[in-house]
Design an enzyme around this catalytic site. Sequence first.
Site, mmCIF file in Angstrom:
data_model
loop_
_atom_site.group_PDB
_atom_site.id
_atom_site.type_symbol
_atom_site.label_atom_id
_atom_site.label_comp_id
_atom_site.label_asym_id
_atom_site.label_seq_id
_atom_site.Cartn_x
_atom_site.Cartn_y
_atom_site.Cartn_z
ATOM 1 N N ASP A 130 0.864 -1.176 0.000
ATOM 2 C CA ASP A 130 0.000 0.000 0.000
ATOM 3 C C ASP A 130 0.908 1.236 0.000
ATOM 4 O OD1 ASP A 130 1.043 0.080 2.540
ATOM 5 O OD2 ASP A 130 -0.869 -0.059 3.579
ATOM 6 N N SER A 131 0.304 2.427 0.019
ATOM 7 C CA SER A 131 1.119 3.634 -0.143
ATOM 8 C C SER A 131 1.542 4.236 1.192
ATOM 9 C CB SER A 131 0.304 4.687 -0.888
ATOM 10 O OG SER A 131 -0.752 5.125 -0.048
ATOM 11 N N GLY A 132 0.973 3.738 2.284
ATOM 12 C CA GLY A 132 1.240 4.360 3.574
ATOM 13 C C GLY A 132 0.158 5.360 3.948
ATOM 14 N N GLY A 133 -0.606 5.794 2.963
ATOM 15 C CA GLY A 133 -1.633 6.813 3.204
ATOM 16 C C GLY A 133 -2.634 6.392 4.261
ATOM 17 N N PHE A 134 -3.146 5.189 4.145
ATOM 18 C CA PHE A 134 -4.192 4.739 5.066
ATOM 19 C C PHE A 134 -3.714 4.791 6.521
ATOM 20 C CE2 PHE A 134 -6.600 1.537 7.425
ATOM 21 C CZ PHE A 134 -7.888 1.999 7.197
ATOM 22 N N ASP A 168 -2.862 8.377 -1.726
ATOM 23 C CA ASP A 168 -4.150 9.066 -1.809
ATOM 24 C C ASP A 168 -4.566 9.573 -0.444
ATOM 25 O OD1 ASP A 168 -4.533 6.567 -0.671
ATOM 26 O OD2 ASP A 168 -6.549 6.339 -1.470
ATOM 27 N N GLY A 185 -11.615 3.838 0.000
ATOM 28 C CA GLY A 185 -12.623 4.543 0.778
ATOM 29 C C GLY A 185 -13.850 3.716 1.109
ATOM 30 N N ASP A 242 -7.983 -7.627 0.065
ATOM 31 C CA ASP A 242 -7.045 -7.875 1.162
ATOM 32 C C ASP A 242 -7.715 -7.456 2.450
ATOM 33 O OD1 ASP A 242 -6.651 -4.840 0.835
ATOM 34 O OD2 ASP A 242 -5.569 -5.304 2.668
ATOM 35 N N CYS A 290 -13.195 -28.939 6.354
ATOM 36 C CA CYS A 290 -11.928 -28.304 5.982
ATOM 37 C C CYS A 290 -10.811 -29.344 6.039
ATOM 38 C CB CYS A 290 -11.635 -27.150 6.941
ATOM 39 S SG CYS A 290 -10.078 -26.313 6.598
ATOM 40 N N CYS A 310 -7.485 -28.477 5.978
ATOM 41 C CA CYS A 310 -6.229 -27.762 6.229
ATOM 42 C C CYS A 310 -5.396 -28.503 7.280
ATOM 43 C CB CYS A 310 -6.504 -26.322 6.662
ATOM 44 S SG CYS A 310 -6.872 -26.094 8.416
ATOM 45 N N CYS A 345 -7.106 -28.532 10.754
ATOM 46 C CA CYS A 345 -8.296 -29.382 10.890
ATOM 47 C C CYS A 345 -7.964 -30.862 10.731
ATOM 48 C CB CYS A 345 -9.363 -28.952 9.894
ATOM 49 S SG CYS A 345 -10.000 -27.301 10.289
ATOM 50 N N HIS A 349 -5.778 -21.900 9.701
ATOM 51 C CA HIS A 349 -7.123 -22.297 9.260
ATOM 52 C C HIS A 349 -7.866 -21.131 8.613
ATOM 53 C CE1 HIS A 349 -11.196 -23.828 9.104
ATOM 54 N NE2 HIS A 349 -11.540 -22.654 9.597
HETATM 55 ZN ZN LIG Z 1 -9.140 -25.910 8.661
#
Ligand SMILES: [Zn+2]
Length: 379
Positions: free
Chosen positions: A94-98, A148, A218, A268, A306, A308, A311, A337
């Site tokens: 990101d730009s750092g703005g946020f 921004d 935004g 994200d 799941c 993963c 799990c 998870h």
């Molecule tokens: Zn899982």
Amino acid sequence: MTAIRYELIKTCKQTGARLGRVHTPHGSFETPVFMPVGTLATVKTMSPEELVEMGAGIILSNTYHLWLRPGQEIVEEAGGLHKFMNWDRAILTDSGGFQVFSLSEFRKIEEEGVHFRNHLNGDKLFLSPEKAMDIQNSLGSDIMMAFDECPPYPASFEYMKKSVERTSRWAERCLQAHKRPNDQGLFGIIQGGEYEELRKQSARDLTSLDFPGYAVGGLSVGEPKDVMNRVLEFTTPLLPSDKPRYLMGVGSPDSLIDGSIRGIDMFDCVLPTRIARNGTLMTSNGRLVVKNAKFARDFGPIDENCDCYTCRNYSRAYIRHLIRCDETFGIRLTTYHNLYFLLKLMEQVRQAIRDDRLGDFREEFFERYGFNKPNAKNF
Ligand SMILES: [Zn+2]
């Protein structure tokens, strides 16, 4: 030659959602995609090998945080962020703005940039379009974001109009200051809050600058979900169809599906990793708070649907015990998870687009997850 190329594979006949592929200097990934967040050049508690294993093709890192610690010079000296953190797939910064707008106590916005105090020690700092490009050029991310202004929600039309115009001027300065366009793609950010006229103005200004991708900024700043969906409905059609579209800061399962339906390709959010650290999990049957007493003797997996690592190997009772005792391994298991769950969800979204049934998939998923119930939780 641009560093980032978008390939549209197909459009879902039922919803209009896009299945695509984004090509970067560090490999390509299919979209719609969820990007795990590695704020300080690490996705908290996960190794790069684990992220690869769960299928992450791109992660996000934060310019503001890396600028403060360890500093852009050290990352540059290491050979860039990919080498520094041992991640050879794509990275978006990101730009750092946020962070400047959300973390810093004192800030003063001028045409030149933003004066503020660093949230760690109060030192005076200044971030501008040129500086945000300079830092991101040092980091060497595949996708950089324009600097921004991130106005609060709600903001008046008059304030938002001034802000949109400044963001457009800053975007032009970002393009001029960007020194590595062949290695790093710079995305523009459409602002304008909930005002259709301002979103149009912002999209017109930014698309005329011909960025290799565009973000809708935004949103996910406290507005109701129906406002976000309505803004997306009139904003994404304003963006070129041959470039990727990124919805910033969105990561709840319902919003990932609803954003995809409205033509978004990239998302994200810190949500899955943040809630994992206090033991809140996303499962195919809805949200699960593993610390609850009812799981003390529950030796089943977090999510029976799941497959993963967590799990397959560990029980709710064990994970509850670890989280209650603040054991790092518990946080690793819940983080694994939750990220896996969202990466798999996006795989299912892409398959549903292939099969022209994303609308049906949405209904089934919302029903099972409990989003259709009155007072449903957001995640
Ligand atoms: Zn899982």
